[in-house]
Write a protein that holds these residues in place. Structure first.
Motif, short mmCIF file in Angstrom:
data_model
loop_
_atom_site.label_atom_id
_atom_site.label_comp_id
_atom_site.label_asym_id
_atom_site.label_seq_id
_atom_site.Cartn_x
_atom_site.Cartn_y
_atom_site.Cartn_z
N LEU A 26 0.78 -1.12 0.04
CA LEU A 26 -0.19 0.20 0.05
C LEU A 26 0.81 1.31 -0.11
CD1 LEU A 26 -2.84 1.46 0.33
CD2 LEU A 26 -2.38 1.26 2.79
N ASN A 27 2.00 1.23 0.68
CA ASN A 27 3.05 2.34 0.74
C ASN A 27 4.10 2.39 -0.30
OD1 ASN A 27 2.34 4.22 2.56
ND2 ASN A 27 3.98 4.05 3.79
N ASP A 28 4.96 1.15 -0.45
CA ASP A 28 6.02 1.22 -1.11
C ASP A 28 6.68 -0.25 -1.22
OD1 ASP A 28 7.66 1.28 1.21
OD2 ASP A 28 8.02 3.30 1.05
N VAL A 29 7.63 -0.47 -2.11
CA VAL A 29 8.64 -1.64 -2.21
C VAL A 29 10.12 -1.10 -2.31
CG1 VAL A 29 7.96 -1.58 -4.72
CG2 VAL A 29 9.03 -3.69 -3.30
N LEU A 30 10.81 -1.81 -1.55
CA LEU A 30 12.41 -1.53 -1.93
C LEU A 30 12.96 -2.83 -2.15
CD1 LEU A 30 14.83 0.07 -1.42
CD2 LEU A 30 14.75 -0.36 1.03
N SER A 32 7.03 3.49 -4.86
CA SER A 32 5.93 4.03 -4.05
C SER A 32 4.56 4.39 -4.78
CB SER A 32 6.29 5.02 -3.46
OG SER A 32 6.10 6.50 -3.93
N THR A 33 3.43 4.05 -3.82
CA THR A 33 2.13 4.69 -4.43
C THR A 33 1.93 6.00 -4.22
OG1 THR A 33 1.28 4.09 -2.13
CG2 THR A 33 1.25 2.41 -3.69
N ALA A 34 0.88 6.69 -4.49
CA ALA A 34 0.61 7.96 -3.90
C ALA A 34 0.54 8.04 -2.38
CB ALA A 34 -0.90 8.30 -4.44
N ALA A 35 -0.06 6.99 -1.73
CA ALA A 35 -0.04 7.19 -0.13
C ALA A 35 1.18 7.00 0.23
CB ALA A 35 -1.09 5.95 0.25
N GLY A 36 2.25 6.33 -0.27
CA GLY A 36 3.63 6.14 0.14
C GLY A 36 4.55 7.31 -0.23
N SER A 37 4.11 8.26 -1.09
CA SER A 37 4.85 9.22 -1.75
C SER A 37 5.36 10.21 -0.68
CB SER A 37 4.42 9.98 -2.90
OG SER A 37 3.31 10.50 -2.57
N THR A 38 4.50 10.13 0.59
CA THR A 38 4.92 11.41 1.57
C THR A 38 5.91 10.46 2.50
OG1 THR A 38 3.21 10.45 2.80
CG2 THR A 38 2.73 12.15 1.46
N ALA A 39 6.29 9.43 2.45
CA ALA A 39 7.22 8.54 3.46
C ALA A 39 8.54 8.56 3.22
CB ALA A 39 6.56 7.16 3.72
N ALA A 75 13.82 10.84 0.51
CA ALA A 75 14.89 10.57 -0.44
C ALA A 75 14.99 11.67 -1.60
CB ALA A 75 14.74 9.25 -1.03
N GLY A 76 14.11 12.73 -1.53
CA GLY A 76 14.18 13.51 -2.77
C GLY A 76 12.93 13.43 -3.65
N GLY A 77 12.05 12.58 -3.43
CA GLY A 77 11.09 12.39 -4.27
C GLY A 77 9.88 13.48 -4.07
N PHE A 78 8.71 13.34 -4.65
CA PHE A 78 7.42 14.44 -4.48
C PHE A 78 6.48 13.85 -4.08
CE2 PHE A 78 7.92 13.27 -8.92
CZ PHE A 78 6.52 12.55 -9.46
N THR A 79 5.70 14.44 -3.43
CA THR A 79 4.46 14.29 -2.87
C THR A 79 3.15 14.03 -4.17
OG1 THR A 79 4.79 14.92 -0.79
CG2 THR A 79 2.49 14.48 -1.35
N MET A 80 2.54 13.04 -4.16
CA MET A 80 1.48 12.75 -5.19
C MET A 80 0.24 12.97 -4.34
SD MET A 80 3.32 9.56 -6.66
CE MET A 80 2.11 8.96 -7.95
N PRO A 81 -0.72 13.53 -5.34
CA PRO A 81 -2.29 13.69 -4.89
C PRO A 81 -2.58 12.08 -4.28
CG PRO A 81 -1.88 14.38 -7.15
CD PRO A 81 -0.55 14.07 -6.86
N ILE A 82 -3.24 11.96 -3.45
CA ILE A 82 -3.81 10.72 -2.75
C ILE A 82 -4.61 10.01 -3.60
CG2 ILE A 82 -5.82 11.68 -1.72
CD1 ILE A 82 -3.02 9.40 0.02
N ALA A 83 -5.23 10.47 -4.58
CA ALA A 83 -6.14 9.58 -5.27
C ALA A 83 -5.34 9.03 -6.67
CB ALA A 83 -7.32 10.52 -5.91
N SER A 84 -4.07 9.47 -6.71
CA SER A 84 -3.41 9.35 -8.08
C SER A 84 -3.33 7.71 -8.23
CB SER A 84 -1.98 9.88 -8.19
OG SER A 84 -1.14 9.62 -9.18
N ARG A 85 -3.19 7.21 -9.54
CA ARG A 85 -2.98 5.73 -9.81
C ARG A 85 -1.48 5.60 -10.20
NH1 ARG A 85 -6.66 5.49 -6.83
NH2 ARG A 85 -8.66 4.75 -7.14
#
Length: 247
Positions: free
Chosen positions: A107-111, A148-155, A160-170
């Motif tokens: 739901l959040n991310d995979v490393l 990461s998903t949109a939900a995981g983009s804030t973690a 690491a320097g990424g950006f926050t995505m809209p929570i509803a983004s696919r």
């Protein structure tokens, strides 16, 4: 307890998780998306404690980014859910297969990385749409790859320097961690978006490695020659989110 879960959750109207984001993430691996879930942050950060102890230690507690309730307002939130005044959001999850075998849907991310963080990971990936490759092969020497998903983009992705995505983004966001560039200014796509109609094909070329799903508690060992496919084609998850995420 979350570590005692061993079978899919079904035949219920609502799942309530009590803990933090980690508990909700762990439970999500046992849900097919037909049942909604609401998270209760059992140990939320208290602003007055952070301010009081700022010069002594970090008093930050559970973030509870995906948790819609705490002990203080749980009764109100539950009433709003039961009365139909709150609607669950459908959050994207990651579909990931290892040599064709499906793993849990993060739901959040995979490393994907070497077990030792000081060891260089060697892998390659490319992106395709349907059966057509739409980007050249990217060969990597780095400390791994995070998706990461949109939900995981804030973690971890944001840290690491990424950006926050809209929570509803696919879309899915991917980033090669600490790439070792053979040529300075190499334009290879080390950070980008994976669209819903696209998938990423990754080949692992280190002797060993690990696929971490939503943190460090769920993981799968990998070895040289293993193939991993990543996309956003997993079933979405219905989550009652905090009000501020819906604005």
């Amino acid at each position: 307890m979350r570590d005692e879960l061993s079978r899919p959750i079904s035949h219920v109207d609502l799942v309530v998780t009590v803990g933090g984001d980690g508990t909700l993430l762990r439970v999500s691996h046992f849900m097919d998306g037909s049942v909604p879930v609401v998270g209760v942050n059992s140990d939320p950060t208290k602003a007055e404690e952070v301010e009081e102890f700022n010069n002594e230690f970090d008093a930050t507690r559970s973030t509870g980014y995906l948790c819609a309730a705490t002990a203080e307002n749980f009764e109100q939130v539950l009433d709003e859910i039961l009365e139909g005044h709150r609607i669950p959001s459908e959050l994207s999850r990651i579909s990931i297969t290892l040599n064709g075998v499906p793993l849990a849907n993060p739901l959040n991310d995979v490393l994907i990385a070497h077990p030792c963080p000081a060891t260089v990971s060697r892998f390659s990936f490319r992106i395709r749409r349907d059966k057509e490759w739409i980007a050249p092969l990217v060969n990597c020497r780095s400390s791994g790859l995070r998706v990461s998903t949109a939900a995981g983009s804030t973690a971890a992705m944001l840290s690491a320097g990424g950006f926050t995505m809209p929570i509803a983004s696919r879309d899915l966001q991917y980033m090669v961690r600490e790439p070792i560039l053979s040529k300075p200014g190499n334009p290879q796509p080390m950070h980008g978006l994976l669209k819903p109609e696209q998938s990423m094909q990754l080949m692992w070329y280190s002797k060993e490695g690990i696929v971490y799903i939503d943190g460090s508690h769920v993981f799968h060992p990998i070895q040289h020659g293993d193939a991993i496919e990543i996309s956003s084609k997993a079933p979405t998850l219905k989550v009652y989110l905090p009000s501020h995420l819906l604005k």
